[in-house]
Structures are given as C-alpha cells and as structure tokens.
Write a protein that holds these residues in place. Structure first.
Motif, mmCIF file in Angstrom:
data_model
loop_
_atom_site.group_PDB
_atom_site.id
_atom_site.type_symbol
_atom_site.label_atom_id
_atom_site.label_comp_id
_atom_site.label_asym_id
_atom_site.label_seq_id
_atom_site.Cartn_x
_atom_site.Cartn_y
_atom_site.Cartn_z
ATOM 1 N N VAL A 26 21.078 58.084 59.454
ATOM 2 C CA VAL A 26 20.329 57.749 60.663
ATOM 3 C C VAL A 26 19.286 58.827 60.954
ATOM 4 O O VAL A 26 18.205 58.525 61.456
ATOM 5 C CB VAL A 26 21.272 57.508 61.852
ATOM 6 C CG1 VAL A 26 20.504 57.277 63.142
ATOM 7 C CG2 VAL A 26 22.183 56.316 61.562
ATOM 8 N N LYS A 27 19.573 60.062 60.595
ATOM 9 C CA LYS A 27 18.592 61.140 60.795
ATOM 10 C C LYS A 27 17.323 60.905 59.981
ATOM 11 O O LYS A 27 16.255 61.375 60.334
ATOM 12 C CB LYS A 27 19.213 62.496 60.452
ATOM 13 C CG LYS A 27 20.217 62.960 61.470
ATOM 14 C CD LYS A 27 20.875 64.268 61.085
ATOM 15 C CE LYS A 27 21.969 64.608 62.076
ATOM 16 N NZ LYS A 27 22.753 65.758 61.682
ATOM 17 N N ASN A 28 17.428 60.158 58.881
ATOM 18 C CA ASN A 28 16.254 59.814 58.085
ATOM 19 C C ASN A 28 15.444 58.679 58.712
ATOM 20 O O ASN A 28 14.338 58.403 58.273
ATOM 21 C CB ASN A 28 16.658 59.408 56.661
ATOM 22 C CG ASN A 28 17.110 60.580 55.845
ATOM 23 O OD1 ASN A 28 16.613 61.688 56.000
ATOM 24 N ND2 ASN A 28 18.070 60.350 54.976
ATOM 25 N N MET A 29 16.010 58.008 59.697
ATOM 26 C CA MET A 29 15.343 56.900 60.382
ATOM 27 C C MET A 29 14.727 57.441 61.671
ATOM 28 O O MET A 29 15.312 57.375 62.745
ATOM 29 C CB MET A 29 16.350 55.786 60.681
ATOM 30 C CG MET A 29 17.020 55.226 59.469
ATOM 31 S SD MET A 29 18.310 54.035 59.944
ATOM 32 C CE MET A 29 18.928 53.583 58.337
ATOM 33 N N LYS A 30 13.525 57.971 61.559
ATOM 34 C CA LYS A 30 12.905 58.649 62.704
ATOM 35 C C LYS A 30 12.708 57.745 63.910
ATOM 36 O O LYS A 30 12.690 58.226 65.039
ATOM 37 C CB LYS A 30 11.582 59.273 62.277
ATOM 38 C CG LYS A 30 11.764 60.423 61.320
ATOM 39 C CD LYS A 30 10.460 61.068 60.957
ATOM 40 C CE LYS A 30 10.719 62.206 59.977
ATOM 41 N NZ LYS A 30 9.483 62.827 59.541
ATOM 42 N N ALA A 31 12.593 56.451 63.688
ATOM 43 C CA ALA A 31 12.432 55.526 64.810
ATOM 44 C C ALA A 31 13.673 55.490 65.702
ATOM 45 O O ALA A 31 13.582 55.135 66.880
ATOM 46 C CB ALA A 31 12.118 54.123 64.296
ATOM 47 N N LEU A 32 14.815 55.866 65.164
ATOM 48 C CA LEU A 32 16.060 55.836 65.937
ATOM 49 C C LEU A 32 16.358 57.152 66.637
ATOM 50 O O LEU A 32 17.305 57.228 67.428
ATOM 51 C CB LEU A 32 17.233 55.439 65.040
ATOM 52 C CG LEU A 32 17.106 54.093 64.320
ATOM 53 C CD1 LEU A 32 18.387 53.779 63.565
ATOM 54 C CD2 LEU A 32 16.743 52.974 65.268
ATOM 55 N N HIS A 33 15.603 58.186 66.368
ATOM 56 C CA HIS A 33 15.871 59.499 66.974
ATOM 57 C C HIS A 33 15.967 59.455 68.496
ATOM 58 O O HIS A 33 16.841 60.116 69.069
ATOM 59 C CB HIS A 33 14.835 60.520 66.527
ATOM 60 C CG HIS A 33 15.011 60.953 65.111
ATOM 61 N ND1 HIS A 33 14.250 61.947 64.542
ATOM 62 C CD2 HIS A 33 15.836 60.525 64.117
ATOM 63 C CE1 HIS A 33 14.611 62.102 63.281
ATOM 64 N NE2 HIS A 33 15.571 61.250 63.001
ATOM 65 N N PRO A 34 15.104 58.702 69.196
ATOM 66 C CA PRO A 34 15.238 58.665 70.666
ATOM 67 C C PRO A 34 16.552 58.027 71.148
ATOM 68 O O PRO A 34 16.942 58.222 72.292
ATOM 69 C CB PRO A 34 14.051 57.805 71.115
ATOM 70 C CG PRO A 34 13.078 57.870 69.994
ATOM 71 C CD PRO A 34 13.897 58.009 68.752
ATOM 72 N N LEU A 35 17.214 57.285 70.278
ATOM 73 C CA LEU A 35 18.460 56.615 70.660
ATOM 74 C C LEU A 35 19.705 57.405 70.299
ATOM 75 O O LEU A 35 20.817 57.014 70.645
ATOM 76 C CB LEU A 35 18.531 55.234 69.994
ATOM 77 C CG LEU A 35 17.364 54.301 70.284
ATOM 78 C CD1 LEU A 35 17.475 53.035 69.464
ATOM 79 C CD2 LEU A 35 17.277 53.990 71.774
ATOM 80 N N VAL A 36 19.514 58.514 69.581
ATOM 81 C CA VAL A 36 20.639 59.318 69.120
ATOM 82 C C VAL A 36 20.365 60.779 69.484
ATOM 83 O O VAL A 36 19.286 61.290 69.244
ATOM 84 C CB VAL A 36 20.810 59.191 67.583
ATOM 85 C CG1 VAL A 36 21.984 60.027 67.098
ATOM 86 C CG2 VAL A 36 20.982 57.744 67.167
ATOM 87 N N ASP A 37 21.349 61.423 70.080
ATOM 88 C CA ASP A 37 21.209 62.841 70.378
ATOM 89 C C ASP A 37 22.421 63.596 69.847
ATOM 90 O O ASP A 37 23.276 63.014 69.183
ATOM 91 C CB ASP A 37 20.998 63.070 71.881
ATOM 92 C CG ASP A 37 22.122 62.496 72.734
ATOM 93 O OD1 ASP A 37 23.245 62.332 72.217
ATOM 94 O OD2 ASP A 37 21.881 62.216 73.910
ATOM 95 N N GLU A 38 22.499 64.889 70.137
ATOM 96 C CA GLU A 38 23.604 65.696 69.616
ATOM 97 C C GLU A 38 24.961 65.212 70.103
ATOM 98 O O GLU A 38 25.973 65.362 69.431
ATOM 99 C CB GLU A 38 23.436 67.174 69.997
ATOM 100 C CG GLU A 38 22.353 67.895 69.239
ATOM 101 C CD GLU A 38 21.060 67.968 70.034
ATOM 102 O OE1 GLU A 38 21.100 68.084 71.267
ATOM 103 O OE2 GLU A 38 19.997 67.893 69.391
ATOM 104 N N ASP A 39 24.985 64.624 71.284
ATOM 105 C CA ASP A 39 26.249 64.157 71.857
ATOM 106 C C ASP A 39 26.662 62.788 71.335
ATOM 107 O O ASP A 39 27.744 62.312 71.634
ATOM 108 C CB ASP A 39 26.149 64.098 73.383
ATOM 109 C CG ASP A 39 25.911 65.482 73.968
ATOM 110 O OD1 ASP A 39 26.395 66.474 73.382
ATOM 111 O OD2 ASP A 39 25.227 65.565 75.001
#
Length: 154
Positions: A26-39
């Motif tokens: 998922v970290k390779n899917m930059k479009a999903l970064h706003p939907l995933v955080d450290e928590d």
C-alpha cells in the motif's frame, strides 16, 4: 518486544473483490497515502473504483517479484492492447511510479516502429488531416517515417 505483525489493509476493487494487503504494498500506492497513516487505516475498507480484481492480482504479483529482485520476470505480454491500457490506467490511478514506468515501456515497445495508422488506432486518435495535408507532412518529415510503416498483425 515490538509487534512484528503489521495490520493488513483491506481494499475493495470495482468488481467487489476484497483484498487483504500488507502495508508495504500500500505504501507503493501513493494515491492511498491520505487514507493510511502510522496508526492505521482511516477507513475499514478502501474502495478502488478504477481498479479491477485482475489488476490487483497483477499488482500483487509485480510487488512480490520486485521484492525478490525478479521484476524482469513480470510480463504483460499475455494482455491484449485494451487490457494493457486498462491496467496502465489503474496503476496511474493508484500512482504507483515504478509499475507505471514499466507499463509505459511495454506500451512503447508495442507501438515502436509501427505505422501512424496503427498508433492512431491504438490510442483511439482520429486522423484530422486531409489526404493532402498528410502527404505534405510525410514529405516534409520523410526521415521520421523510415522503418515506421509496419502494419499491425491481424
């Protein structure tokens, strides 16, 4: 002792197939970064309206091979032109740079040394030149057409 097991992230493709994906992918899917955080994930299931289950399966295969240093074994030759373009659009939607570059090279390889007519058909581009205008362009730039008039295989 730190928890070595990362929580899987749930993705739902446009054809309603659910995938449990490891965070490194998922970290390779930059479009999903706003939907995933450290928590963790901000949504219980992340919908992917522009990605099919077939695309996700190929993305997972590419990721597995790239992790193993065997990305050269990943092939899209089995895909027809429309399937390749759809896959490219899905990867672009997810903003996966390395796979996008791989797929754009595959498209470039397919159109290399092809006729202008073939490239227009491949990308769905209408010829807006009159026959006279096209002849003038071909004459003026004859050097650029050398070896490029190979017609597609039927």
């Amino acid at each position: 002792m730190e928890n070595l097991i990362e929580k899987l992230i749930t993705l739902k493709t446009c054809d309603d197939v659910v995938f449990e994906i490891e965070p490194p992918l998922v970290k390779n899917m930059k479009a999903l970064h706003p939907l995933v955080d450290e928590d963790g994930v901000k949504l219980s299931v992340i919908p992917l309206p522009n990605v099919s289950s077939n695309h996700m399966t190929m993305i997972m295969e590419y990721h597995r091979l790239s992790d193993d240093g065997k990305v050269k074994e990943f092939s899209v030759e089995k895909l027809d032109n429309e399937e390749l373009k759809d896959f490219l659009l899905a990867v672009h939607y997810l903003n996966m740079e390395a796979l996008f570059e791989f797929l754009t090279q595959a498209v470039a390889d397919r159109i290399e040394n092809r006729s202008v007519r073939y490239v227009r058909e491949y990308f769905g581009i209408e010829n807006d030149f009159t026959p006279e205008e096209e002849a003038a362009v071909r004459e003026k730039n004859a050097w650029s057409f050398i070896g490029k008039d190979i017609e597609p295989e039927e």
